[in-house]
Motif scaffolding. Structure first.
Motif, PDB file in Angstrom:
ATOM      1  N   UNK A  31       0.823  -1.206   0.000  1.00 27.78           N
ATOM      2  CA  UNK A  31       0.000   0.000   0.000  1.00 27.78           C
ATOM      3  C   UNK A  31       0.857   1.255   0.000  1.00 27.78           C
ATOM      4  N   UNK A  32       0.299   2.311  -0.577  1.00 33.45           N
ATOM      5  CA  UNK A  32       0.896   3.642  -0.567  1.00 33.45           C
ATOM      6  C   UNK A  32      -0.217   4.655  -0.334  1.00 33.45           C
ATOM      7  N   UNK A  33       0.079   5.713   0.389  1.00 29.50           N
ATOM      8  CA  UNK A  33      -0.886   6.799   0.581  1.00 29.50           C
ATOM      9  C   UNK A  33      -0.151   8.130   0.460  1.00 29.50           C
ATOM     10  N   UNK A  34       0.285   8.468  -0.735  1.00 31.30           N
ATOM     11  CA  UNK A  34       1.021   9.719  -0.930  1.00 31.30           C
ATOM     12  C   UNK A  34       0.097  10.919  -0.870  1.00 31.30           C
ATOM     13  N   UNK A  35       0.611  12.042  -0.428  1.00 29.77           N
ATOM     14  CA  UNK A  35      -0.167  13.267  -0.407  1.00 29.77           C
ATOM     15  C   UNK A  35      -0.259  13.887  -1.786  1.00 29.77           C
ATOM     16  N   UNK A  36      -1.039  14.948  -1.868  1.00 31.87           N
ATOM     17  CA  UNK A  36      -1.116  15.741  -3.087  1.00 31.87           C
ATOM     18  C   UNK A  36       0.174  16.544  -3.249  1.00 31.87           C
ATOM     19  N   UNK A  37       0.423  17.099  -4.438  1.00 26.00           N
ATOM     20  CA  UNK A  37       1.627  17.927  -4.598  1.00 26.00           C
ATOM     21  C   UNK A  37       1.627  19.080  -3.606  1.00 26.00           C
ATOM     22  N   UNK A  38       2.738  19.238  -2.925  1.00 28.39           N
ATOM     23  CA  UNK A  38       2.872  20.313  -1.941  1.00 28.39           C
ATOM     24  C   UNK A  38       2.460  19.935  -0.543  1.00 28.39           C
ATOM     25  N   UNK A  39       1.813  18.780  -0.374  1.00 28.76           N
ATOM     26  CA  UNK A  39       1.383  18.370   0.968  1.00 28.76           C
ATOM     27  C   UNK A  39       2.592  18.066   1.848  1.00 28.76           C
ATOM     28  N   UNK A  58      -6.667  20.185 -10.485  1.00 25.68           N
ATOM     29  CA  UNK A  58      -6.929  18.773 -10.761  1.00 25.68           C
ATOM     30  C   UNK A  58      -5.842  18.172 -11.634  1.00 25.68           C
ATOM     31  N   UNK A  59      -5.450  18.860 -12.712  1.00 28.02           N
ATOM     32  CA  UNK A  59      -4.415  18.317 -13.595  1.00 28.02           C
ATOM     33  C   UNK A  59      -3.097  18.120 -12.861  1.00 28.02           C
ATOM     34  N   UNK A  60      -2.767  19.033 -11.956  1.00 30.39           N
ATOM     35  CA  UNK A  60      -1.528  18.896 -11.179  1.00 30.39           C
ATOM     36  C   UNK A  60      -1.558  17.621 -10.342  1.00 30.39           C
ATOM     37  N   UNK A  61      -2.711  17.360  -9.732  1.00 26.70           N
ATOM     38  CA  UNK A  61      -2.831  16.191  -8.854  1.00 26.70           C
ATOM     39  C   UNK A  61      -2.787  14.904  -9.677  1.00 26.70           C
ATOM     40  N   UNK A  62      -3.481  14.891 -10.816  1.00 31.52           N
ATOM     41  CA  UNK A  62      -3.463  13.713 -11.686  1.00 31.52           C
ATOM     42  C   UNK A  62      -2.035  13.422 -12.161  1.00 31.52           C
ATOM     43  N   UNK A  83     -12.459  14.286  -3.668  1.00 35.13           N
ATOM     44  CA  UNK A  83     -11.705  14.636  -4.873  1.00 35.13           C
ATOM     45  C   UNK A  83     -10.714  13.534  -5.234  1.00 35.13           C
ATOM     46  N   UNK A  84     -10.271  12.774  -4.241  1.00 35.93           N
ATOM     47  CA  UNK A  84      -9.429  11.618  -4.533  1.00 35.93           C
ATOM     48  C   UNK A  84     -10.166  10.586  -5.367  1.00 35.93           C
ATOM     49  N   UNK A  85     -11.500  10.501  -5.184  1.00 38.75           N
ATOM     50  CA  UNK A  85     -12.310   9.610  -6.001  1.00 38.75           C
ATOM     51  C   UNK A  85     -12.398  10.073  -7.440  1.00 38.75           C
ATOM     52  N   UNK A  91      -7.558   8.635 -13.581  1.00 41.68           N
ATOM     53  CA  UNK A  91      -6.416   7.754 -13.826  1.00 41.68           C
ATOM     54  C   UNK A  91      -6.869   6.408 -14.376  1.00 41.68           C
ATOM     55  N   UNK A  92      -8.005   5.891 -13.892  1.00 40.69           N
ATOM     56  CA  UNK A  92      -8.546   4.641 -14.417  1.00 40.69           C
ATOM     57  C   UNK A  92      -8.948   4.818 -15.881  1.00 40.69           C
ATOM     58  N   UNK A  93      -9.574   5.935 -16.188  1.00 33.95           N
ATOM     59  CA  UNK A  93      -9.978   6.209 -17.565  1.00 33.95           C
ATOM     60  C   UNK A  93      -8.798   6.350 -18.505  1.00 33.95           C
TER      61      UNK A  93
END
Length: 262
Positions: A31-39, A58-62, A83-85, A91-93
């Motif tokens: 498992x991994x649980x990385x934060x968003x950019x800048x977190x 959104x694009x930055x996070x993706x 928003x993680x959902x 990413x799935x798409x």
């Protein structure tokens, strides 16, 4: 087994996934649980340095999670909240994940319902247009309405004290304008026939992402033959991944993944 990557949403720190990580690790997953950019790495650091979180869209996070996925040997399973959902669905798409679970996922492009409770839950951001480029914190009272309305007030306060951090306003502004922007970053490739399976989970008492939003999201996938399932927890609010009932949601997610051979 593939790696499970947990993706948090607005106002919660990545470490809020720790119980889920422990649960899935015990079931044999990496498992991994990385934060968003800048977190920053901790809740305390995030509260002390909100400017590091501000102005990430959104694009930055993706892109941030796609870069992480590119370092793995195989496609991961994604489990995202709020928003993680949405990020997990994007990413799935893009065929970057083997499967995804999107829990009370933020509104994607094409979803029209905008319940009043959702407007109230996000008002702390939208009340000032300058918040698009800022990080915004919730008060305990605002968290109670947006996240903790389905748990006792004392538990809501405890969750607020333990996990909440400032959140960038930009993703909310982007999602709000999605249906007016042909190139919106909130657009998901819902027609992808070759993607992995997707489970949408909704909390029936969720103020921030009401059930109507999740069911409208499901309809966006009607043109794809890929597996898209929905699971309803009627008595749960937006805190369902972190409150006392988290294990029930985690167990249901795991059972569904195994039913899909993951």
């Amino acid at each position: 087994m593939p790696t499970v990557i947990f993706i948090h949403g607005l106002w919660l720190h990545a470490t809020s996934w720790q119980p889920w990580q422990d649960y899935f690790t015990a079931e044999g997953y990496d498992t991994l649980a990385p934060g968003w950019p800048g977190d920053p790495g901790t809740v305390a650091e995030a509260r002390a340095n909100p400017e590091s979180i501000a102005d990430h869209g959104i694009d930055d996070v993706v892109a941030h999670y796609a870069a992480l996925i590119s370092t793995l040997n195989e496609k991961p399973i994604l489990i995202g909240h709020s928003f993680g959902g949405m990020i997990a669905q994007k990413l799935l798409g893009q065929d970057l994940a083997d499967a995804a679970v999107a829990i009370d996922a933020a509104q994607i492009k094409g979803v029209l319902p905008l319940p009043l409770s959702a407007l109230r839950a996000t008002l702390p951001v939208f009340k000032n247009p300058a918040n698009r480029h800022r990080a915004v914190s919730l008060t305990a009272e605002q968290f109670r309405f947006a996240f903790g309305n389905a748990v006792p007030e004392e538990e809501s306060q405890e969750l607020f004290d333990q996990w909440t951090i400032p959140a960038p306003g930009k993703p909310l502004f982007e999602a709000a304008a999605a249906n007016f922007d042909p190139h919106s970053p909130a657009k998901v490739d819902t027609a992808n026939e070759l993607r992995g399976p997707l489970l949408l989970i909704t909390g029936g008492k969720d103020h921030t992402v009401p059930e109507a939003v999740t069911r409208a999201t499901l309809k966006q996938y009607r043109h794809s033959e890929a597996v898209t399932d929905i699971l309803d927890f009627p008595d749960r609010g937006h805190s369902l991944t972190i409150d006392h009932g988290w294990r029930e949601v985690a167990g249901a997610s795991l059972s569904w993944l195994r039913s899909q051979g993951r």
